[in-house]
Scaffold this active site. Structure first.
Site, mmCIF file in Angstrom:
data_model
loop_
_atom_site.group_PDB
_atom_site.id
_atom_site.type_symbol
_atom_site.label_atom_id
_atom_site.label_comp_id
_atom_site.label_asym_id
_atom_site.label_seq_id
_atom_site.Cartn_x
_atom_site.Cartn_y
_atom_site.Cartn_z
ATOM 1 N N LEU A 228 0.819 -1.217 0.000
ATOM 2 C CA LEU A 228 0.000 0.000 0.000
ATOM 3 C C LEU A 228 0.846 1.257 0.000
ATOM 4 O O LEU A 228 0.439 2.295 -0.528
ATOM 5 C CB LEU A 228 -0.921 0.017 1.227
ATOM 6 C CG LEU A 228 -1.952 -1.111 1.327
ATOM 7 C CD1 LEU A 228 -2.715 -1.019 2.640
ATOM 8 C CD2 LEU A 228 -2.914 -1.075 0.147
ATOM 9 N N GLN B 220 5.217 2.824 0.993
ATOM 10 C CA GLN B 220 6.566 2.514 1.475
ATOM 11 C C GLN B 220 7.275 3.801 1.850
ATOM 12 O O GLN B 220 7.168 4.809 1.149
ATOM 13 C CB GLN B 220 7.354 1.780 0.383
ATOM 14 C CG GLN B 220 8.621 1.119 0.868
ATOM 15 C CD GLN B 220 9.165 0.154 -0.183
ATOM 16 O OE1 GLN B 220 8.901 0.292 -1.372
ATOM 17 N NE2 GLN B 220 9.928 -0.843 0.255
ATOM 18 N N GLY B 221 7.979 3.748 2.988
ATOM 19 C CA GLY B 221 8.746 4.894 3.441
ATOM 20 C C GLY B 221 10.161 4.501 3.774
ATOM 21 O O GLY B 221 10.609 3.382 3.459
ATOM 22 N N ALA B 222 10.870 5.403 4.426
ATOM 23 C CA ALA B 222 12.285 5.150 4.723
ATOM 24 C C ALA B 222 12.465 4.074 5.770
ATOM 25 O O ALA B 222 13.459 3.336 5.747
ATOM 26 C CB ALA B 222 12.943 6.446 5.188
ATOM 27 N N ASP C 247 4.566 15.523 9.827
ATOM 28 C CA ASP C 247 4.670 15.055 8.437
ATOM 29 C C ASP C 247 3.297 15.087 7.767
ATOM 30 O O ASP C 247 2.886 14.136 7.116
ATOM 31 C CB ASP C 247 5.253 13.636 8.396
ATOM 32 C CG ASP C 247 5.759 13.268 6.998
ATOM 33 O OD1 ASP C 247 5.897 14.179 6.151
ATOM 34 O OD2 ASP C 247 6.003 12.066 6.763
#
Length: 716
Positions: free
Chosen positions: A15, A17-19, A135
């Site tokens: 769904l 993706q991040g760091a 964020d």
């Protein structure tokens, strides 16, 4: 497949993706319920332990319908990685919504207000619990569809969140660079050392950028080449922005910075909402934290918008639909002032029709007494201003349609197709708006013509009745033949002459009203014919067909760009698709320009002529009303004078009878003179006729006055 004790998922169901983590669609092993699982990667475990557990702690503290729910914290079986089990939002994120070509120029007003309401409610819950998100961006605002088909937006991704009160500061760096407060951007993106501490207002900057993006489909601050390619200029735009500006752009390399103090004309928000929203954006997109609004003021101002109701008002003199935002507890006088701000029509000159009937607005009542309106069924505003209708001003969608590069470049071709399809959707929306505008102006003018015709019919009926009475009264003149020459008789003769003049005036009024009725009937027939033509228009279907076919090609281009390359045959098909897409875009724009825009502007010219004709007719009917009012005054005066003459003659007759009785033999009864009896009978008859005439003229006068009164008067 991967799993925890209670949930399982496939790594292909990604769904987001991040760091530090990836989010997958998962299922409950027992119930099959869909959830979202956030699986942390190895990089996340390099962070300090208190940072790793912060997201769990923050989410456990929060419980609100506009914040994604945390169901459980589990671990994978083999690697013992932490997994957050959260509410699944099936419709993706706000960013997904905005990246759709349909929303290339921003969200519709109704959807934007839903976003605003949900974001404000979610942020308010965060502040009540002393949490700063750090964020905020469209990608971290998830969307799901409620049981009744309504959108619900929820804040998510609290990996950067921490507990922070209003007067506290932090120095760590988080966020997505396009949405970062300039002070954080300077340190995080430009890598410039500085010792600034950041407060909770940094979330407000991110909210401002997000709301601008949602309203317009674009970021507010765009250097030449884009934010990611020209970071120094990006920083300059945000820090050099003048007070009150809400957007800045550099159109060419090394070019000047251009500032905007309003939302672009391509956005779908009404001017009524823009007038409320722009001051909020200007005060939260403020680089100096001391000048930026705090959350209390932000919540107060946004709540003020969200608590208002919209009243749709179509101005006949402008041929424009307005959205007027007022509180239900405001008075109608405040509503009328708001209408004046948007239309320029002073409250005392505002007259309204609703569903074909005169709508009486009492200024002292509350706005909740105004009828429920919609964009297709608004209040119709008529004013005395006889100006040329401006209609809707809009940017030609053709200006936003880019051209394909000659060579095959799947990434470039996809971007070009997306922009062109966005312009196609904009053309489709404009076509619908222009056609709806024509319907509203023709329907509203038709209603007003019908009202004038009804008034004319009533005026004609009463005037004809008055003429009949006058003719009857004037026809009794012969019955006074042989009456002695008395001063009263001479005065009665003068009154008869005045009545004759009155009859002539009424006759002219009657003829004029008949002519006006014929003119109004012809105009009414023209309006009906024009409305039938609008209803038979097929341009929207033509544009919709082109958009649908362009969308099929766009989807194929979207797939192609994700592949490393195209085979020869696939490339040939891709080239043909580009040609077909370009032909469809050309047909779409041609249909819009020739079938929609040109017809709309031509209809405005014709409509303006008809509107002036209605103004002239209304003025003419008011003049007739003045003439009838004057006739009424004359009739009243004549009736009063005749009553006095009749009383005087009756008194004289009684005196004559008394004297005759005294002079005659006692056994002989006195009898009045036949001439005196004829005079009395004649004057009584004339007086009774004048009483009836005065009554009918008064009724006629009241009808005419209703047309010329202000809206606070009773309706017809």
């Amino acid at each position: 497949m991967q799993s925890t004790a209670n949930y399982l998922w496939h790594t292909g169901d990604l769904l987001g993706q991040g760091a530090t983590a990836s989010v997958y669609k998962a299922r409950n092993k027992k119930s099959g319920e869909l959830v979202a699982v956030k699986v942390f990667n190895a990089a996340s475990y390099l962070r300090p332990h208190e940072v790793q557990v912060r997201e769990f702690e923050v989410l456990r503290k929060l419980n609100h319908q506009n914040i994604v729910k945390l169901f459980a914290v589990e671990e994978t079986g083999a690697s013992h990685q932490k997994v957050l089990v959260m509410e699944y939002c099936s419709s993706g994120s706000l960013l997904n919504v905005l990246e759709s070509p349909e929303h290339a120029f921003g969200l519709p007003e109704e959807e934007f207000l839903v976003v605003l309401r949900c974001v404000v409610a979610g942020m308010n819950h965060l502040r009540e619990n002393g949490v700063v998100h750090r964020d905020i961006k469209p990608g971290n605002i998830m969307r799901l569809v409620g049981d009744q088909g309504q959108s619900i937006y929820k804040l998510t991704d609290f990996g950067a969140a921490r507990e922070l009160e209003d007067d506290e500061k932090f120095v760590s760096i988080y966020g997505t660079e396009e949405y970062l407060h300039p002070d954080i951007y300077e340190r995080a993106v430009l890598r410039k050392p500085q010792q600034k501490a950041f407060g909770v207002s940094v979330d407000l900057w991110s909210i401002g950028v997000t709301l601008y993006h949602a309203a317009t489909g674009n970021l507010p601050f765009i250097p030449f080449g884009g934010p990611r390619r020209n970071k120094e200029i990006m920083y300059r735009i945000t820090t050099e922005k003048p007070a009150g500006a809400i957007a800045g752009m550099q159109r060419r390399e090394n070019g000047p910075l251009e500032w905007s103090y309003s939302l672009p004309g391509t956005c779908q928000l009404s001017m009524g909402l823009q007038n409320q929203l722009v001051p909020i954006l200007a005060n939260i997109l403020e680089v100096e934290q001391t000048k930026c609004w705090g959350f209390d003021q932000f919540f107060a101002e946004t709540s003020d918008i969200l608590q208002r109701v919209v009243v749709h008002v179509f101005s006949l003199s402008q041929a424009l639909l307005h959205h007027v935002f007022v509180h239900a507890h405001n008075t109608i006088a405040i509503f009328q002032e708001a209408v004046c701000e948007q239309t320029g029509v002073a409250p005392q000159d505002q007259e309204y029709l609703f569903e074909g009937h005169l709508c009486v607005l009492e200024p002292s009542l509350s706005a909740q007494h105004i009828a429920h309106t919609t964009a297709s069924n608004p209040l119709t505003l008529f004013s005395n201003a006889s100006e040329n209708p401006t209609g809707l001003t809009f940017r030609d969608p053709a200006l936003d349609v880019p051209r394909f590069v000659p060579k095959v470049d799947v990434q470039s071709d996809y971007s070009t197709a997306k922009s062109a399809l966005g312009a196609g959707h904009q053309a489709l929306r404009l076509a619908r708006t222009l056609l709806a505008g024509q319907e509203l102006m023709l329907r509203g003018l038709y209603w007003f013509v019908e009202m004038l015709q009804a008034t004319g019919r009533k005026t004609l009926d009463v005037t004809q009745t008055a003429l009949l009475f006058l003719s009857s009264s004037l026809g009794t003149e012969s019955s006074a033949a042989g009456v002695p020459e008395l001063p009263e008789v001479k005065k009665a003769a003068e009154l008869r002459s005045r009545l004759q003049t009155l009859a002539e005036v009424l006759s002219r009024c009657s003829h004029s009203v008949r002519e006006t009725q014929r003119s109004l009937s012809a105009l009414s027939a023209q309006l009906v014919e024009s409305r039938d033509q609008v209803h038979a228009d097929k341009s929207i279907q033509q544009i919709q067909c082109c958009v649908d076919k362009m969308f099929v090609i766009y989807k194929q281009f979207k797939k192609s760009r994700q592949r490393p390359g195209l085979a020869y045959n696939e490339e040939q098909i891709h080239k043909l698709d580009k040609v077909n897409f370009s032909h469809l875009a050309k047909r779409l724009l041609q249909a819009f320009q020739e079938e929609c825009a040109q017809k709309y502007h031509a209809s405005l010219v014709t409509y303006g002529k008809w509107l002036r004709e209605v103004h002239e007719t209304r003025t003419h009917l008011r003049l007739i009303g003045c003439s009838v009012a004057a006739c009424n005054t004359e009739a009243q005066g004549a009736q009063e004078s005749l009553s006095k003459i009749l009383d005087l003659l009756s008194h004289q007759l009684l005196q004559d009878q008394t004297r005759s009785a005294q002079a005659s033999p006692p056994l002989t009864a006195a009898s009045p003179s036949p001439k005196s009896e004829g005079l009395i009978f004649h004057m009584q008859e004339l007086c009774e006729s004048m009483k009836l005439l005065a009554f009918d003229l008064q009724d006629n006068n009241r009808i005419i006055e209703r047309l010329s009164r202000t809206p606070s008067a009773p309706g017809i």
